[in-house]
Design a protein around this motif. Structure first.
Motif, mmCIF file in Angstrom:
data_model
loop_
_atom_site.group_PDB
_atom_site.id
_atom_site.type_symbol
_atom_site.label_atom_id
_atom_site.label_comp_id
_atom_site.label_asym_id
_atom_site.label_seq_id
_atom_site.Cartn_x
_atom_site.Cartn_y
_atom_site.Cartn_z
ATOM 1 N N THR A 15 -10.815 -5.888 4.295
ATOM 2 C CA THR A 15 -10.277 -7.032 5.029
ATOM 3 C C THR A 15 -8.881 -7.377 4.531
ATOM 4 O O THR A 15 -7.976 -7.658 5.321
ATOM 5 C CB THR A 15 -11.216 -8.252 4.888
ATOM 6 O OG1 THR A 15 -12.495 -7.913 5.407
ATOM 7 C CG2 THR A 15 -10.661 -9.464 5.619
ATOM 8 N N LEU A 16 -8.686 -7.353 3.222
ATOM 9 C CA LEU A 16 -7.364 -7.640 2.654
ATOM 10 C C LEU A 16 -6.330 -6.616 3.107
ATOM 11 O O LEU A 16 -5.194 -6.969 3.434
ATOM 12 C CB LEU A 16 -7.428 -7.670 1.123
ATOM 13 C CG LEU A 16 -8.133 -8.859 0.510
ATOM 14 C CD1 LEU A 16 -8.257 -8.672 -0.999
ATOM 15 C CD2 LEU A 16 -7.402 -10.149 0.827
ATOM 16 N N CYS A 17 -6.719 -5.344 3.132
ATOM 17 C CA CYS A 17 -5.785 -4.294 3.577
ATOM 18 C C CYS A 17 -5.365 -4.503 5.024
ATOM 19 O O CYS A 17 -4.198 -4.280 5.373
ATOM 20 C CB CYS A 17 -6.416 -2.912 3.409
ATOM 21 S SG CYS A 17 -6.488 -2.349 1.707
ATOM 22 N N LYS A 18 -6.301 -4.920 5.849
ATOM 23 C CA LYS A 18 -5.978 -5.171 7.259
ATOM 24 C C LYS A 18 -5.117 -6.421 7.417
ATOM 25 O O LYS A 18 -4.224 -6.463 8.255
ATOM 26 C CB LYS A 18 -7.262 -5.306 8.075
ATOM 27 C CG LYS A 18 -7.997 -3.999 8.232
ATOM 28 C CD LYS A 18 -9.320 -4.179 8.940
ATOM 29 C CE LYS A 18 -10.077 -2.853 8.931
ATOM 30 N NZ LYS A 18 -11.470 -3.000 9.302
ATOM 31 N N ARG A 19 -5.387 -7.436 6.606
ATOM 32 C CA ARG A 19 -4.635 -8.683 6.692
ATOM 33 C C ARG A 19 -3.205 -8.518 6.182
ATOM 34 O O ARG A 19 -2.287 -9.160 6.676
ATOM 35 C CB ARG A 19 -5.344 -9.770 5.885
ATOM 36 C CG ARG A 19 -4.714 -11.153 6.058
ATOM 37 C CD ARG A 19 -5.417 -12.221 5.243
ATOM 38 N NE ARG A 19 -6.848 -12.228 5.492
ATOM 39 C CZ ARG A 19 -7.760 -12.614 4.596
ATOM 40 N NH1 ARG A 19 -7.394 -13.010 3.394
ATOM 41 N NH2 ARG A 19 -9.035 -12.586 4.898
ATOM 42 N N TYR A 20 -3.032 -7.652 5.173
ATOM 43 C CA TYR A 20 -1.719 -7.465 4.546
ATOM 44 C C TYR A 20 -1.326 -5.989 4.525
ATOM 45 O O TYR A 20 -1.218 -5.366 3.464
ATOM 46 C CB TYR A 20 -1.726 -8.017 3.113
ATOM 47 C CG TYR A 20 -2.124 -9.467 3.039
ATOM 48 C CD1 TYR A 20 -1.289 -10.458 3.560
ATOM 49 C CD2 TYR A 20 -3.323 -9.862 2.461
ATOM 50 C CE1 TYR A 20 -1.642 -11.794 3.497
ATOM 51 C CE2 TYR A 20 -3.682 -11.200 2.397
ATOM 52 C CZ TYR A 20 -2.839 -12.157 2.916
ATOM 53 O OH TYR A 20 -3.184 -13.480 2.863
ATOM 54 N N PRO A 21 -1.075 -5.391 5.691
ATOM 55 C CA PRO A 21 -0.765 -3.958 5.744
ATOM 56 C C PRO A 21 0.554 -3.604 5.068
ATOM 57 O O PRO A 21 0.791 -2.440 4.745
ATOM 58 C CB PRO A 21 -0.716 -3.667 7.244
ATOM 59 C CG PRO A 21 -0.355 -4.972 7.868
ATOM 60 C CD PRO A 21 -1.024 -6.018 7.015
ATOM 61 N N GLN A 22 1.401 -4.576 4.809
ATOM 62 C CA GLN A 22 2.695 -4.316 4.193
ATOM 63 C C GLN A 22 2.597 -4.028 2.688
ATOM 64 O O GLN A 22 3.531 -3.494 2.095
ATOM 65 C CB GLN A 22 3.660 -5.483 4.449
ATOM 66 C CG GLN A 22 3.292 -6.805 3.782
ATOM 67 C CD GLN A 22 2.350 -7.691 4.573
ATOM 68 O OE1 GLN A 22 1.381 -7.225 5.143
ATOM 69 N NE2 GLN A 22 2.634 -8.984 4.599
ATOM 70 N N VAL A 23 1.468 -4.337 2.072
ATOM 71 C CA VAL A 23 1.359 -4.190 0.615
ATOM 72 C C VAL A 23 1.377 -2.725 0.178
ATOM 73 O O VAL A 23 2.094 -2.361 -0.760
ATOM 74 C CB VAL A 23 0.105 -4.912 0.080
ATOM 75 C CG1 VAL A 23 -0.104 -4.612 -1.403
ATOM 76 C CG2 VAL A 23 0.229 -6.417 0.306
ATOM 77 N N LEU A 24 0.595 -1.872 0.816
ATOM 78 C CA LEU A 24 0.497 -0.472 0.372
ATOM 79 C C LEU A 24 1.833 0.265 0.453
ATOM 80 O O LEU A 24 2.238 0.894 -0.536
ATOM 81 C CB LEU A 24 -0.601 0.258 1.137
ATOM 82 C CG LEU A 24 -2.011 -0.298 0.907
ATOM 83 C CD1 LEU A 24 -3.016 0.387 1.820
ATOM 84 C CD2 LEU A 24 -2.415 -0.165 -0.553
ATOM 85 N N PRO A 25 2.560 0.211 1.578
ATOM 86 C CA PRO A 25 3.861 0.891 1.591
ATOM 87 C C PRO A 25 4.841 0.271 0.586
ATOM 88 O O PRO A 25 5.646 0.987 -0.002
ATOM 89 C CB PRO A 25 4.368 0.747 3.026
ATOM 90 C CG PRO A 25 3.410 -0.108 3.753
ATOM 91 C CD PRO A 25 2.202 -0.307 2.888
ATOM 92 N N TRP A 26 4.753 -1.040 0.394
ATOM 93 C CA TRP A 26 5.624 -1.704 -0.581
ATOM 94 C C TRP A 26 5.342 -1.192 -1.989
ATOM 95 O O TRP A 26 6.277 -0.909 -2.751
ATOM 96 C CB TRP A 26 5.436 -3.222 -0.502
ATOM 97 C CG TRP A 26 6.207 -3.989 -1.525
ATOM 98 C CD1 TRP A 26 7.562 -4.216 -1.537
ATOM 99 C CD2 TRP A 26 5.686 -4.623 -2.687
ATOM 100 N NE1 TRP A 26 7.903 -4.970 -2.637
ATOM 101 C CE2 TRP A 26 6.766 -5.224 -3.361
ATOM 102 C CE3 TRP A 26 4.408 -4.741 -3.221
ATOM 103 C CZ2 TRP A 26 6.605 -5.935 -4.553
ATOM 104 C CZ3 TRP A 26 4.245 -5.455 -4.396
ATOM 105 C CH2 TRP A 26 5.338 -6.041 -5.048
#
Length: 104
Positions: free
Chosen positions: A51-62
């Motif tokens: 759920t967190l990954c879907k809510r904040y998709p910008q974190v992984l590429p960052w």
């Protein structure tokens, strides 16, 4: 008053620059959104990671970008899930909070 200069500046940021809730539902103000940093400490979370990954998709590429530019990345307890999902722990050993061992 000793004339000392801090070695670095500590900033609390969130993926969207908005305040965050702590485990005990205390609202914590942040200094801004994701930006370049030399040291990044990913805090523990108690939510569903997918759920967190879907809510904040910008974190992984960052995180991948920060790693590529030489930032030191640390994950506290469940915070290591972000590093693993970003592919930054491939072939490395890591630890996490014991309750999340099987999921990790």
């Amino acid at each position: 008053g000793h004339g000392l200069t801090p070695a670095f500046e500590t900033r609390l940021v969130s993926p969207d620059g908005k305040p965050v809730n702590s485990f005990s539902d205390v609202i914590m103000p942040v200094d801004g959104g994701l930006e370049n940093a030399d040291i990044i400490i990913l805090p523990a979370f108690w939510d569903d990671f997918d759920t967190l990954c879907k809510r904040y998709p910008q974190v992984l590429p960052w995180l991948r970008e920060q790693h590529a530019r030489g930032a030191v990345l640390c994950g506290e307890a469940t915070g290591v899930f972000w590093l693993a999902e970003a592919g930054l722990l491939d072939g490395k050993e890591a630890t996490t909070y014991w309750r999340f061992f099987n999921a990790f």
